[in-house]
Every structure is written in C-alpha cells, then in structure tokens.
Design a protein around this motif. Sequence first.
Motif, short mmCIF file in Angstrom:
data_model
loop_
_atom_site.label_atom_id
_atom_site.label_comp_id
_atom_site.label_asym_id
_atom_site.label_seq_id
_atom_site.Cartn_x
_atom_site.Cartn_y
_atom_site.Cartn_z
N MET A 48 0.84 -1.21 0.00
CA MET A 48 0.00 0.00 0.00
C MET A 48 0.87 1.26 0.00
O MET A 48 0.62 2.22 -0.74
CB MET A 48 -0.91 -0.01 1.22
CG MET A 48 -1.99 1.05 1.14
SD MET A 48 -3.09 0.92 2.54
CE MET A 48 -4.06 2.37 2.29
N GLU A 49 1.91 1.21 0.83
CA GLU A 49 2.82 2.35 0.88
C GLU A 49 3.43 2.60 -0.49
O GLU A 49 3.49 3.72 -0.97
CB GLU A 49 3.92 2.09 1.91
CG GLU A 49 4.94 3.23 1.94
CD GLU A 49 6.21 2.85 2.68
OE1 GLU A 49 6.14 2.00 3.58
OE2 GLU A 49 7.27 3.40 2.37
N SER A 50 3.83 1.52 -1.09
CA SER A 50 4.45 1.65 -2.39
C SER A 50 3.50 2.28 -3.41
O SER A 50 3.87 3.18 -4.15
CB SER A 50 4.88 0.26 -2.86
OG SER A 50 5.42 0.35 -4.14
N LYS A 51 2.26 1.82 -3.38
CA LYS A 51 1.27 2.36 -4.32
C LYS A 51 1.00 3.85 -4.07
O LYS A 51 0.99 4.66 -4.99
CB LYS A 51 -0.06 1.58 -4.17
CG LYS A 51 -0.15 0.37 -5.06
CD LYS A 51 -1.54 -0.20 -4.97
CE LYS A 51 -1.66 -1.44 -5.84
NZ LYS A 51 -2.99 -2.04 -5.71
N VAL A 52 0.75 4.15 -2.78
CA VAL A 52 0.41 5.54 -2.43
C VAL A 52 1.56 6.48 -2.77
O VAL A 52 1.36 7.54 -3.38
CB VAL A 52 0.06 5.64 -0.92
CG1 VAL A 52 0.01 7.08 -0.48
CG2 VAL A 52 -1.26 4.96 -0.64
N VAL A 53 2.75 6.07 -2.43
CA VAL A 53 3.91 6.93 -2.70
C VAL A 53 4.12 7.07 -4.20
O VAL A 53 4.40 8.17 -4.70
CB VAL A 53 5.17 6.36 -2.00
CG1 VAL A 53 6.41 7.09 -2.45
CG2 VAL A 53 5.01 6.46 -0.49
N GLN A 54 3.97 5.96 -4.91
CA GLN A 54 4.18 6.04 -6.36
C GLN A 54 3.17 6.97 -7.03
O GLN A 54 3.53 7.78 -7.88
CB GLN A 54 4.05 4.64 -6.97
CG GLN A 54 5.35 3.85 -6.88
CD GLN A 54 5.20 2.46 -7.48
OE1 GLN A 54 4.19 2.15 -8.12
NE2 GLN A 54 6.21 1.62 -7.25
N ARG A 55 1.92 6.82 -6.60
CA ARG A 55 0.89 7.68 -7.19
C ARG A 55 1.14 9.15 -6.85
O ARG A 55 0.99 10.04 -7.68
CB ARG A 55 -0.50 7.27 -6.69
CG ARG A 55 -1.00 6.05 -7.41
CD ARG A 55 -2.33 5.62 -6.90
NE ARG A 55 -2.75 4.36 -7.51
CZ ARG A 55 -3.80 3.67 -7.12
NH1 ARG A 55 -4.54 4.10 -6.12
NH2 ARG A 55 -4.13 2.55 -7.72
N SER A 56 1.51 9.38 -5.59
CA SER A 56 1.81 10.76 -5.16
C SER A 56 2.95 11.33 -5.98
O SER A 56 2.90 12.48 -6.43
CB SER A 56 2.19 10.80 -3.67
OG SER A 56 1.07 10.47 -2.88
N CYS A 57 3.97 10.50 -6.20
CA CYS A 57 5.13 10.98 -6.95
C CYS A 57 4.76 11.28 -8.41
O CYS A 57 5.23 12.27 -8.97
CB CYS A 57 6.27 9.95 -6.90
SG CYS A 57 7.07 9.91 -5.30
N ARG A 58 3.93 10.40 -8.98
CA ARG A 58 3.52 10.65 -10.37
C ARG A 58 2.75 11.96 -10.49
O ARG A 58 2.97 12.76 -11.40
CB ARG A 58 2.66 9.48 -10.86
CG ARG A 58 3.49 8.31 -11.41
CD ARG A 58 2.65 7.46 -12.36
NE ARG A 58 1.54 6.80 -11.69
CZ ARG A 58 1.63 5.61 -11.08
NH1 ARG A 58 2.76 4.94 -11.08
NH2 ARG A 58 0.59 5.07 -10.48
N LEU A 59 1.85 12.15 -9.52
CA LEU A 59 1.06 13.39 -9.53
C LEU A 59 1.97 14.62 -9.33
O LEU A 59 1.86 15.62 -10.04
CB LEU A 59 -0.01 13.33 -8.43
CG LEU A 59 -0.93 14.54 -8.30
CD1 LEU A 59 -1.70 14.77 -9.61
CD2 LEU A 59 -1.91 14.36 -7.15
N TYR A 60 2.89 14.49 -8.38
CA TYR A 60 3.78 15.62 -8.09
C TYR A 60 4.69 15.91 -9.30
O TYR A 60 4.97 17.06 -9.62
CB TYR A 60 4.61 15.32 -6.84
CG TYR A 60 5.36 16.52 -6.30
CD1 TYR A 60 4.71 17.51 -5.57
CD2 TYR A 60 6.73 16.67 -6.53
CE1 TYR A 60 5.39 18.61 -5.08
CE2 TYR A 60 7.41 17.78 -6.05
CZ TYR A 60 6.74 18.74 -5.32
OH TYR A 60 7.43 19.83 -4.83
N GLN A 61 5.09 14.84 -9.97
CA GLN A 61 5.96 15.00 -11.15
C GLN A 61 5.23 15.81 -12.22
O GLN A 61 5.84 16.64 -12.90
CB GLN A 61 6.33 13.63 -11.69
CG GLN A 61 7.42 13.68 -12.75
CD GLN A 61 7.88 12.29 -13.17
OE1 GLN A 61 7.22 11.28 -12.85
NE2 GLN A 61 9.01 12.22 -13.83
N ARG A 62 3.94 15.53 -12.34
CA ARG A 62 3.17 16.30 -13.32
C ARG A 62 3.05 17.76 -12.91
O ARG A 62 3.07 18.66 -13.74
CB ARG A 62 1.77 15.69 -13.48
CG ARG A 62 1.83 14.37 -14.20
CD ARG A 62 0.48 13.82 -14.50
NE ARG A 62 0.58 12.53 -15.17
CZ ARG A 62 -0.45 11.86 -15.62
NH1 ARG A 62 -1.65 12.34 -15.49
NH2 ARG A 62 -0.28 10.71 -16.22
#
Lengths: 467, 128
Positions: A5-19
């Motif tokens: 779950m951590e991995s998913k949440v962090v990955q999604r957050s990073c993708r959004l932040y990258q955008r």
Amino acid sequence: MLEQMESKVVQRSCRLYQRLLVLYPRNHRDEYGPAILQLFRDQCRDAWAEERMRGLIGFWFRALVDLLKTSFLEHLSNLNRTMHMLSTFRPRFTPLSVFLPVFAAAFLLVVIGSTVITFLIPKTYLSTARVTVEQSNSSSQAVSGPDSEFDPNFLKYEFEVIQSHAVLTKTIDALNLREIWGRKYNGSAAITASKAEAVLRHSLDLQPVRNTKLIEIRAFSHNPDEAASLANGVAEAYQQYWHDHRLELARRGETASAATSTVTIIDIALPDTRPIGPNKPLNITFGVIVGLLLGFISGGISAGFIVWKRTYDDPSGSTPAASSVPAAFQDSASLKPGANLLMWIIGSFWISVGITFIILIFIFVLKIGSPPPGGNALVPLVFLLLEGSGVLTALAGFSLLREKPWAKIYIGIAALVVASWSAFGSLFPFPGPFRYLFGAFGLASLCTLVLSFATFCRTRSHQTELS
Amino acid sequence: MPSTKTNPDDVLPLTPAVFHILLALADGERHGYAIMQEVKQSTDDRIKMGPGTLYGTIKRLLKAGLVKETDERPDPDLDDERRRYYQLTGLGNRVLKAEAERLAALVELAHGKRLIGRPAAFTGGLHA
C-alpha cells in the motif's frame, strides 16, 4: 500488505507531483526537477511512515503550498533576470547624471519657449493725441492752467466723458471699427457694438500732463496706423461731443447755467515706427529666472527620485517587498513595479508642457487669429492656470503612487481644472490663439491625468501579482 | 554564475531557512534529504521546508557562491547516485559565522536587558 500500500500511495503521489512540476520554469525544472522529486519521494515515505494517510494528507497540503509559492518565485526570478539583462544595455543613472539633463531640459524649454513666444507675440504700437480742455462756464471751478491750482476732479470727469458710450460709439462709427475688427477677429462678420466698444475701451489709456491743461489720449494696437487713427478718432469724437452738447444747450436756452468744456486738439497722433511691446529683454530675463527655478526644482525632484529608487532597490534594505524573501537572495523580489511611476509623471508633465509650447508656436507661426489689443495681459493668467493644473496633476500622480486616500480629491480637483479650461475658453470671448491655448493646455493636462491613472492601475495589478 | 560579493556582511541578515541550511552543511557535505533531516532535528520539527523551497534556496546559495555541489559520495554503495551533494564554500563558512555572531550579539543584548538568562553555550564564545 502495508508495504504494498505504501508503495502504491507513494508512487501515485510521486507521479502526480511530477506532473505538477510543470509549474516551474523549464530551466529550473530541467536542473532541479529530479532532485525535487527525489526529495518529495523521501518526505512522502516519511509522512506515510509517521502517520499513514493523515500524515500524507498534511504533507501533500504543505507540498502544494510550497510548490505554488516557489514556482511563482522562480518565474519572477526568471523575469527579473531577463529584465536585468536588458537593463545592462541601458545607461546607469546617478543623481548627478539625472539632475544635469533634467535641469538643462527644463531650463532650455522655458528659456527657448519664452524667447520664441516673445518674438512671436505681435508687436504693439502706441500713438498719442494731445488735447486741451477748458471749462467754458467757470463760475464755480477755475480752469486748470500752468499757473492755477490743478483740479483732479475736473480731469476725472473729462476722462469719464472720453470713455463714455457716446464718445466711443461716435469713434466706432466714424472709423467703421465693427467691420474692420470683424474682419480681424471674427472671420468676416462684423462684431457687435458692445464688443467693439469693449475692445476700444481696452485699447485706450488716458493720462493727464502734470500742471497743464493737456490730456494725452493714448491708443494701443498691433498696427501703427490703426493705433494713430484710434487716438485721433477718440480725440475728434470727444471734441465733437462737447460741441454737440453746447449746441443742444443753446437750442434749449440753457447755456448760461450749464457748465461745458471746450476741447482743442493740440497734437494729432502719428503712426509710430518703434513698437512698445513686447519687452524682449524683460521677457527673456524673466524666462531665464523661471527656467533656473523650474530647472532646479525638477532636477532636484528627479535626482531625489534616483536616490529614493536606489534605496528601494537595495537588497539589504528593509523594504516591504524585500522582507518576504531571504535578504541575500532577493532576485525574485527585486522587481519593483511602480518604481518608475513618479519619474513617469514628472516626465509626462514636462512632455505635456512641451507639447503645449509646440502647439503655441504653430498657432503663432500659422497666425491662427491674433490677440486683441492689450490682450497680452491674459498670458500670465493662462500660465498660472497651466502651472496650477500641472501641480495638481503631479500631486494626483504622487498620491496615487503612495496610495494616499486623498488621491481621489486631487484627481477630482485636477479634472475640474481641466474641465474649466474649455468652459473658461468658451464663456469668454477670447480671440483665436487664446482659445487654442486653453484647448492645448487642457488636452495636455487631461492626457497626463489619464495616463497617470492608467499607469497606476497597471502598477496595482502588477503588485497584486507579486503579492 | 556565482555572485561577486566576498564580504559576508553584504548578504546579512540571513533568513532562518537559509541559516539552517548553511548550519546543516557546517558538519560536511550533505544531499537535500539529509539537509532536511538535519534541519528538522535541530529545530525540533519547527521548520518544515518543502522540496521546492529547499532547492530554490540551494539554487540561490549556489549562485551567491555560499555552497557548491560536489561529486564525491561518502559511501557510493549505500547511496542513490541521483542524489546531489552540497558543501559549504569558504565564503559560505564566513557568512555562517558572521550570522551566528550577529545572532549571538543580539542574544547578548537581550540578556543585558534581562529579557533572557545567559545561555551556557555562549559563555565560551562562538569563534570556532
């Protein structure tokens, strides 16, 4: 499970932040984007590890605020860098380097303007007719003479007679002045009798010759022949007036009781070859004095503004704009909207005065109309009104710059002054150039006001963006 | 391009964020996350800088010549190669000392006015 779950949440957050990193300027994003994203990822993990979703939400909130603030500052920094690069192509201003040209410009503008106007103002000629006047029935008052006591009341009365409706009307009719002045001041149509009488009265100057029975009838005009004919015409009409009066008294059989005067023309007026005005040395001297004064004032204000602007731009200064950004790293905050507003107002005021002078020169060179006899007395009034509206305009601009509450009052008064130009010009029967003069000054002042206000609005919107 | 300013007083006073970043680098070179951790610990979590603020400030510190980027890795096996490390320059060190002395003088002033007690750490001075 939690790790996934951590991995998913962090990955999604990073993708959004990258955008969202697209909010940064391209050069900043290219250089620091990966490092910023890496740091975001690390902090995101920490936030999740500390308080799970609650911590992540709090972190996201802080990260968004941080992103918006810093991306805005980076854009400003880029803009400022561009402006700084452009400014390297401009000359550096020092107080002295600003004072001298502003002083010279103001001084030369006033001196050249006053000199040009002095030479363009039509020449004024004076002609004088001399008459003696004696009281025919002298039972109560002795006639003034070289050996007798001078009687000022008698002369006052005679002066009133000379300037009376009866005498002036006779002169106007005899010289056909309504037609002549109509061609001169009113296109081709004859001017009204009352206007002709007013102009004639304005053209006359009566002077007693001390301790004699002589009265000097002086007439002014831009034409030497006209000046002579006016003086002679008034003298003859005056003589005729008393002659007719005596005949009337004789017809009614009242000659014994009524006091009359006998007028004798001693010297007829001759056209003078030398004009009495304008007084060129006096006007130019006056222009030099006013030019020095205005030069020092405008130069001093401009130099003072440069000193003020330097203080304002100083990164170590505690200006409001500087205080929100690290003192040593203020390139984002050193953009100073409105700092040039005062300079602009001063410049625009002088430009408006310059435009007015140019218009005036054109008026006189093209000879659109000509001032009335003796009408030059209006020039100081007009210049006084110009300075008044200029000062009001400058005050309005300054109070706008400083965001003072009385800015509206100054603008209101200045607008009233500007509006009064046209009203004043249309209500009073000013001839050609004076009407243009009012229009020119009014238009110049109005332009200055409108542009001041527009610049202020633009500055305000810029400041809002900065804040 | 680094700034031409060489006098530490020219860039004083520093903001708390800048001061803490320089302070974090005083012990040696660090990457961004390590700087954040150091600031967080030294301020008891009172100063929380976002990623944008940290790198924006570092960018300006680099421009001012107070810090420099280094290619050396303390332990390449344990570290991510993408991380960027920074260290204080000579000027950065002098600026940090000057700012610390300035703050110490202010603390002394406050102590002289009996607003605070004398901190034990200041008794030996700050001239390291």
